[in-house]
Design a protein around this motif. Sequence first.
Motif, short mmCIF file in Angstrom:
data_model
loop_
_atom_site.label_atom_id
_atom_site.label_comp_id
_atom_site.label_asym_id
_atom_site.label_seq_id
_atom_site.Cartn_x
_atom_site.Cartn_y
_atom_site.Cartn_z
N MET A 1 0.85 -1.20 0.00
CA MET A 1 0.00 0.00 0.00
C MET A 1 0.88 1.24 0.00
SD MET A 1 -2.85 1.23 2.80
CE MET A 1 -3.90 -0.17 2.43
N MET A 2 0.50 2.19 -0.82
CA MET A 2 1.27 3.44 -0.92
C MET A 2 1.15 4.22 0.38
SD MET A 2 3.10 5.06 -3.20
CE MET A 2 3.83 6.67 -3.43
N LYS A 3 2.27 4.65 0.92
CA LYS A 3 2.26 5.42 2.16
C LYS A 3 2.34 6.91 1.84
CE LYS A 3 4.24 1.75 4.99
NZ LYS A 3 5.32 1.36 5.94
N THR A 4 2.05 7.73 2.85
CA THR A 4 1.98 9.18 2.65
C THR A 4 3.35 9.83 2.73
OG1 THR A 4 -0.22 9.18 3.64
CG2 THR A 4 0.91 11.30 3.46
N HIS A 5 3.66 10.63 1.73
CA HIS A 5 4.86 11.45 1.74
C HIS A 5 4.55 12.81 2.37
CE1 HIS A 5 6.14 8.37 -1.00
NE2 HIS A 5 5.39 8.82 -1.99
N VAL A 6 5.61 13.52 2.76
CA VAL A 6 5.44 14.87 3.33
C VAL A 6 6.39 15.83 2.63
CG1 VAL A 6 5.53 16.31 5.39
CG2 VAL A 6 4.83 13.90 5.59
N LEU A 7 5.82 16.87 2.03
CA LEU A 7 6.61 17.95 1.45
C LEU A 7 6.36 19.19 2.30
CD1 LEU A 7 8.34 19.06 -0.96
CD2 LEU A 7 6.17 19.73 -2.01
N TYR A 8 7.37 19.63 3.02
CA TYR A 8 7.25 20.79 3.90
C TYR A 8 8.07 21.92 3.29
CZ TYR A 8 7.05 23.51 8.25
OH TYR A 8 6.81 24.49 9.19
N VAL A 9 7.38 22.94 2.80
CA VAL A 9 8.04 24.06 2.11
C VAL A 9 7.89 25.32 2.96
CG1 VAL A 9 8.14 25.44 0.01
CG2 VAL A 9 7.44 23.03 -0.11
N PHE A 10 9.02 25.95 3.28
CA PHE A 10 8.91 27.21 4.02
C PHE A 10 9.87 28.26 3.48
CE2 PHE A 10 12.01 24.67 6.17
CZ PHE A 10 12.82 25.45 6.98
N ALA A 11 9.32 29.47 3.39
CA ALA A 11 10.08 30.61 2.91
C ALA A 11 10.70 31.34 4.08
CB ALA A 11 9.17 31.54 2.12
N ASP A 12 11.62 32.24 3.79
CA ASP A 12 12.29 33.03 4.82
C ASP A 12 11.82 34.48 4.72
OD1 ASP A 12 14.04 34.40 6.50
OD2 ASP A 12 15.74 33.14 6.01
N GLN A 13 11.17 34.95 5.77
CA GLN A 13 10.74 36.35 5.88
C GLN A 13 9.49 36.65 5.04
OE1 GLN A 13 13.99 38.68 6.97
NE2 GLN A 13 13.12 40.64 6.40
#
Length: 434
Positions: A1-13
């Motif tokens: 079963m395909m598991k969940t990936h996590v893409l965490y994107v954060f900018a600066d300021q």
Amino acid sequence: MMKTHVLYVFADQLSMLALNLFGARNRVHTPHIDELGAKGVKFHRSYCVTPQCSPSRSSILTGLYPHKTGVIGNIGTKNTAELDAGLPNLGNILQQRGYRTAYFGKWHLGRAAVTEYGFEATADFQKDDEETTEHVLNFLDEQADVKDHPWLCMVSFNNPHDIYRMAQDKLQGKTLNTSHIILPDNFIDDLSAKPEAQRLFRDEDQGKALQSYGEEDWKYYLAYYYELIERIDRLLGRIITKLKDTGQYEHTLIVFTSDHGDMMAAHRSPFKGPMMYEELVKIPLIYCWEGVLPAGESRYQMTVNADHLPTIIDLLGFEVPEQFDGVSMKESLFKRETAGREYVVMQYYSKQKWINPIRTITDGKHKYSLYSSGEEELYDLAADGSESHNGAYRPDDMEIKKRLQDELRRWMKQYQDPFEQYTRTDRQGQLLEK
């Protein structure tokens, strides 16, 4: 079963108040951020723990407030530790649970290798956003054929932090269209009723170079800032396109946020400094997981970025350890009416050599700040959203101030906050009496 990936994107300021999704005064061309918000859940009362890069990042990773991570100011400033690689953080927690972990982009948490924090794939200390994006795209290509191996990929964009290059580029003749730019309502503020540190920052510190700026110059400042935001939007679009092209998008939880905001010409001030205005402490927050989370919905529960770690762990189905200061927002993501935090507390320690600790508390309606000098601020966020009128010394507001003071003291005692033990300095780093 395909598991969940996590893409965490954060900018600066990147301030929440700069984005269309959150009611920005000026229209910025951010189609990819806008689309993410249209397909996800937006938090309109999302705050950073502190408007400083390193301590905010330490809280994002660990779910702890800066006074517990030891990263109370930016790395390299007095009394600030580098982030302890032994602390549980999003990287090593998910690595221990079978995730392939990656971190690309700005780090700003110390000299130790990023791999020591549980990130096996990385390009340490890269600050060029184009290069960071190439690393992310290569990582996603590599993961495309590994169907049963979930991954975490943290993407740390440097921009719009390059706003600090604005004055130099302006002097060198960089041209920008400012005809469409509207200055904020709180652009005019002599700061006479505000803590002295704010005037020192604007008139004698980083704001000094901009003292001669007229309205058109400040419009240039905002146009420059928006252009940097549009750059990271384009790069975010490339990353999301790659997710879709490699068949990983529908199995990926995407979080988009930033570490803190920017003054954006509010109170005629630039960048970030010893102040806790909404432009500086409110950060964008979008959770998007198509087919799982609600689409295109808004949330008005208060949250702080120490909450992101426990929320992600909870969404992935893992038990949330009790040691975090942050709390899971999982229920709020699925249910619009769920009660959130009663209030949010924020911290500030220093600006380079200049130590000027601040503690701030908001219940969403009012915001109270206490400076280590003893100076105070109180704003009615509903009636005075521009935070122009400091009510901390107004007799009619004493009851509100006392309630927030009591809550803040209770919080500091509960979380063992050493605020009252801190000393403060002048701008040159010389000790001052409280």
